[in-house]
Design a protein around this motif. Sequence first.
Motif, PDB file in Angstrom:
ATOM      1  N   GLN A  27       0.710  -0.980  -0.135  1.00  0.00           N
ATOM      2  CA  GLN A  27       0.059  -0.111   0.055  1.00  0.00           C
ATOM      3  C   GLN A  27       0.966   1.244  -0.036  1.00  0.00           C
ATOM      4  N   ALA A  28       1.890   1.460   0.832  1.00  0.00           N
ATOM      5  CA  ALA A  28       2.963   2.342   0.741  1.00  0.00           C
ATOM      6  C   ALA A  28       3.466   2.648  -0.337  1.00  0.00           C
ATOM      7  N   TRP A  29       3.903   1.821  -1.169  1.00  0.00           N
ATOM      8  CA  TRP A  29       4.461   1.620  -2.404  1.00  0.00           C
ATOM      9  C   TRP A  29       3.551   2.197  -3.471  1.00  0.00           C
ATOM     10  N   TYR A  30       2.282   1.493  -3.573  1.00  0.00           N
ATOM     11  CA  TYR A  30       1.271   2.159  -4.549  1.00  0.00           C
ATOM     12  C   TYR A  30       0.990   3.673  -4.214  1.00  0.00           C
ATOM     13  N   THR A  31       0.926   4.029  -2.837  1.00  0.00           N
ATOM     14  CA  THR A  31       0.705   5.389  -2.736  1.00  0.00           C
ATOM     15  C   THR A  31       1.835   6.372  -3.119  1.00  0.00           C
ATOM     16  N   GLN A  32       3.311   5.759  -2.865  1.00  0.00           N
ATOM     17  CA  GLN A  32       4.201   6.439  -3.563  1.00  0.00           C
ATOM     18  C   GLN A  32       4.295   6.781  -4.966  1.00  0.00           C
ATOM     19  N   GLN A  87       8.692   7.501   0.299  1.00  0.00           N
ATOM     20  CA  GLN A  87       8.537   8.510   1.164  1.00  0.00           C
ATOM     21  C   GLN A  87       7.107   8.834   1.443  1.00  0.00           C
ATOM     22  N   SER A  88       6.221   8.019   1.090  1.00  0.00           N
ATOM     23  CA  SER A  88       4.698   8.081   1.400  1.00  0.00           C
ATOM     24  C   SER A  88       4.193   7.893   2.942  1.00  0.00           C
ATOM     25  N   PHE A 241       6.529  -8.678  -8.860  1.00  0.00           N
ATOM     26  CA  PHE A 241       5.044  -8.797  -8.876  1.00  0.00           C
ATOM     27  C   PHE A 241       4.292  -8.006  -7.925  1.00  0.00           C
ATOM     28  N   SER A 242       3.126  -7.400  -8.232  1.00  0.00           N
ATOM     29  CA  SER A 242       2.221  -6.977  -7.222  1.00  0.00           C
ATOM     30  C   SER A 242       0.926  -6.841  -7.841  1.00  0.00           C
TER      31      SER A 242
END
Length: 464
Positions: A27-32, A87-88, A241-242
Amino acid sequence: MTPPARTERHPVRIVHLGLGAFHRAHQAWYTQRANDASSDGASGDGGWGIAAFTGRSPRAAEALAAQDAVYTLVERGPESDTATLIQSLTVVADGADGERWRAAMADPAVAVVTLTVTEAGYRPDAAALDADLAALRAGGAAATAPGRLVDGLRARRAAGSPRLAIVSCDNLPDNGAVTREAVLGLAARVDQDLAAWIDGEISFVSTMVDRITPATTDADRATVEQLTGFDDAAPVVTEPFSEWVLSGEFPAGRPAWDAVGAQFVSDVEPFERRKLWLLNAGHSLLAYLGLLRGHTTIAEAMADPACADALEALWSEARTELPFDEEAVDAALAALRDRFTNARIEHRLAQIATDGSQKLGPRILDPLRSRLDAGRAPGVAQAGAIAAWIRHLLGGAYRDPGAEALAARLGELSDDEDLATEAMRALAPGVTGLEPVIALIRDQLGALRATTTILTTEPQRGAH
C-alpha cells in the motif's frame, strides 16, 4: 554512513494500522507511485501521506522514526535488484500510543484507514476483547485491531470529522465485511449510538492484495547500502510482481491507485478466491510439506519434485472451482510458477506456516467444500495439506496460538484416523459429511509418516 534522506513530505490523509514489511511493500508503495504519477500536487492537493502505526511491537516505528520514516524498497528479480526510495510514510508511531492514535483518526483531513494486521488480528479471543472493552469504557488505549478502530472512530465522531473508508489489506475472504462485523460488534458493546454512527458513516472496503514480501535480513540491509550508499535500518525486499483489487466506496476520496495498476471492481470475491485458492493455498502446502522434508524456503520446496508435484495436484483440484476461464487460470498459474521459483526471494516456510489454524479454512477447506458441493470428490492434495499441517503441529515447532489446545489433544493420539478426525473437528466445527475427507487425511498421514520426519525445530537455512 547516512540514512536515506527525505526530499518530499505529503500531508497526512491516510492512517495505517500494522506497520510491517507487507504494508511498506504494497500500500505504501502504491501510494508513493500514485503521488509520483500526479507530480506531487499537480492536482492541487499536495499528494497523500500516511500516518502509520505499529500493530504490536513498536520496533518498526522506532527504526523508521530514526530516519524520518523514509526507507528503501528493493524489488528482487531472478537476476538483479532495483532500489526505490519510498517517502509516502509521513509519520510513524507506536500503535499503543492511544492519544496519538486517536488524534490521527480524528483528523478531518484523513480520508482512508488501511489495515495489515494478519488474519488472526480480526478475531481476537474473548479475553482480549473483554480487556479492550474495559479499557475503552475507562477511556484507555485498546490493544486489539477492532478495539483500536473503535477507539479511533469514537474520537472521530466526537471531533465531528467527515466520513471515511476503512480498507482491509489482509488475506481474508470479504475482508471488508469481516472488518465491519468486528468493529460494529465491539462498538455496540461500548456505545450503541457509536455503533449506529459507524454503521451509517463509515465505508468498509474489501480488497485482494498480493506481493510476496519476505522478512528483511542483515544481508538485505548490506545490499541496500551497496545499491544506494545509504545506511538504511529498515529496508523492505519484495518481488517485482504486485496486485491490488479493491471494491467499495471512498466517500472522502483516495489516491489515484488505479493510475499505477490497482483495479477497482464491483465484486472482489472472485479475485480473492483465485488468490487464496492458488497462491495462498500453495504457500500453505509448500510450507507444511516443505518443512517436513527439510526445506526452508518456497524456492527450495519448488525444487523438490515431491513438493512441486503436490502443488500441481492442489492447483488442479482448485481450478475447477474458480469463476475464470481456462486461459485466465493458466496465466495465473504460469505467473505463480515463475514467482515461486525465484530463488532470490527467500520466502521462509516457517514464516508462512504461522497461524495455520486461521489460514487453512479459507485456503484449503473452502475449495474442498466447493468440490463437495459440486458433487466432486475431495482433493487428495487438499487432504495432504491438512495432513502435513497435523504433522507440523505434532512436532511442536509451530507458531499458532489458536492451535495450542488442538496440538495438545493431537499429541495424545496415535491412530491416524483419530488424528484426522480431531483436526477436522477443530478446523470445521459442526460441519457434517466429512467422512470421505477424514479418510483421505488418514491415508495422507500414513504416506507422510513413511516419507517425512517430524521436525521439532526449524531447519537451518539451506538445510535439506
